[in-house]
Design a protein around this motif. Sequence first.
Motif, short mmCIF file in Angstrom:
data_model
loop_
_atom_site.label_atom_id
_atom_site.label_comp_id
_atom_site.label_asym_id
_atom_site.label_seq_id
_atom_site.Cartn_x
_atom_site.Cartn_y
_atom_site.Cartn_z
N VAL A 185 133.18 -36.69 75.83
CA VAL A 185 133.88 -35.49 76.26
C VAL A 185 133.17 -34.27 75.70
CG1 VAL A 185 136.13 -36.66 76.38
CG2 VAL A 185 135.41 -35.57 74.24
N ASP A 186 133.61 -33.08 76.15
CA ASP A 186 133.10 -31.86 75.52
C ASP A 186 134.14 -31.33 74.53
OD1 ASP A 186 135.07 -30.56 76.98
OD2 ASP A 186 133.70 -29.52 78.33
N GLY A 187 133.88 -30.15 73.99
CA GLY A 187 134.78 -29.61 72.98
C GLY A 187 136.17 -29.30 73.47
N GLU A 188 136.33 -29.18 74.78
CA GLU A 188 137.64 -28.93 75.37
C GLU A 188 138.33 -30.22 75.80
OE1 GLU A 188 138.88 -25.90 75.34
OE2 GLU A 188 137.02 -25.19 74.40
N GLY A 189 137.71 -31.36 75.51
CA GLY A 189 138.28 -32.63 75.90
C GLY A 189 138.02 -33.03 77.33
#
Length: 431
Positions: A374-378
Motif C-alpha cells: 500500500v501507500d502512505g494513505e493505505g
Amino acid sequence: MKRWISMLMIPVLLLSGCAAQAEAESAQRSYAAVEVLDRDGELSGSIISVNAGESAVWAAAGTLSLRDASIVRSCDAPSYGDAARLYGAGAAVLATGGSINMRDSAVDTDAPGAAGLFACGGRLDAANVSINTLQSDSVGICASLEGVLRAQALSVTTGGTDSPAIRALSGGSVTVEGGSYAADGADSVAVHAAAGRIAATDAQFRTGAGEVVRLEEGGEVRLENCRLDAAAAKSPDGYACAVRLCGADGGRFEMSGGVLSAQCGDLFRMEGGAAEIVLSSVQLTAAEEDRLLVCAGGSGRFTAIGQALSGDVRLSGGADLDFYLCEGSSFTGSVGSDADAAAGACSLYIDESSVWTVTGDSALASLSCAGAIVDGEGRSVRVVGTDGTLYLQGESAYTVTVDRYQKLCDMSGAGRIAPVQEDSAELEAAA
C-alpha cells in the motif's frame, strides 16, 4: 622488580624508525614484556611498560590471575604494524599460549599500536576493567588467530586513528556482556570484525568519526539488546553509514532488540561481496533524508523479522539483493537503482503477516508477495511487469515495476537470528 624471570628466549625489539617496524613485522610473533608468565601465577599492583614493542603483561603459558592492577603502556616509538595489529606485539596485556583472568583493574596506553587487551591464540577473561588507549592503531580489546576474549562490564575508550574499541581478526572470537565501548579517533569504528567473530549482549557502543560497525572478510557480529550510536561525521572515503559490510566476503551482521541510531548517513551499506544482515525488533533511527540500505556491488541478503523499517533501498554496481519481510515486519520506503552504468537488482519477499508501504515508484527484479503493498494513505499500489503485464491494479499514484511477480512467497531463503548464547557456548567449547 619483575615477579618472574622468563625461561623463554625472547628477542627484545628496540630498534627505531622504519628498521624497527620491518624487523618487528618479519619476526611477527617475537614478544617482550615487563611481566612474563610461563606458569601459573598471580599479579596485582602497578605495572609500567615504556620500551618499544614491549607489553606490560604477557601470558605465554599457564594461567595468570590479574587482580587490582594499574597497567600503563607508554612509548614514542612507531607502531609495529601487523606485528602489533595481528599478533599483539606491544599490547598492554597479552595472552598467547596462556590464559589470563583479569578483574577490577585499569589499563592505559599512550603508544602507537598499543592495544589494551589482546588474545592472540590464548584466552583472556576480563571483568570490571577500564581501558583507555590514546594513539593510532591502538585497539581497546582484540582477539586473533583462534584467540578467545571474554569481556564483562568493561569501560573502553580509544582516541587514536584506526583504533576500534573491539576487534576480532583471523579466527579470533570476542564475547561481550554489558559495558560501554567508544571509539573517538578518525576512521575508528566501535566494532570491527575481519574473519573473526564478535557477540555482545546488553552493551553500549559509540563512535565519533565513522560507522559504528564494520565487517570485512567474512567477519560475524551478533548483538542482543545493545545500543549503537553512529557519529555524524563521514568516514575518510566520503561515505557516512552506521553499519558497513565490505570486501570480497562482506560478512554477517545480526541484531535483535536494542537501538541503532545514525546522526547522519545511511543505516546499512553492503559493498563488494557476499554479505548478510538480519534484524529483529531493533529500534532504528536515522536522518530523514538518508537511506535504509545501500547495496553497492556483489550479492546481499537482508532479512527483517518482526522488524519496522523506514527509508529507501538503493542498489548500484550490478548488486544482487534478496530482501525478506517476515513475521509481521513493515517496510516504509522505495526500492530502486542509483544512477549507475551497472544497476542493481532486488528480489523482495513479503510474507502474509508483513506489509510494504511504498513511498515512491520502485523497480524490482522479482516480487513475491503474500502480504500487503500500500501507500502512505493505505491505497493499493499498482504492480506492472517490465513487459507491460498488469499484475495488480492500484489506486495509488505509485507504481512498482517488476521482471517477475507471484503471490506465493517462499521464505525458505530468509536469514534467522542465532541467540548470542549459542556463540558463547561455542567459545566455551573451543577454549
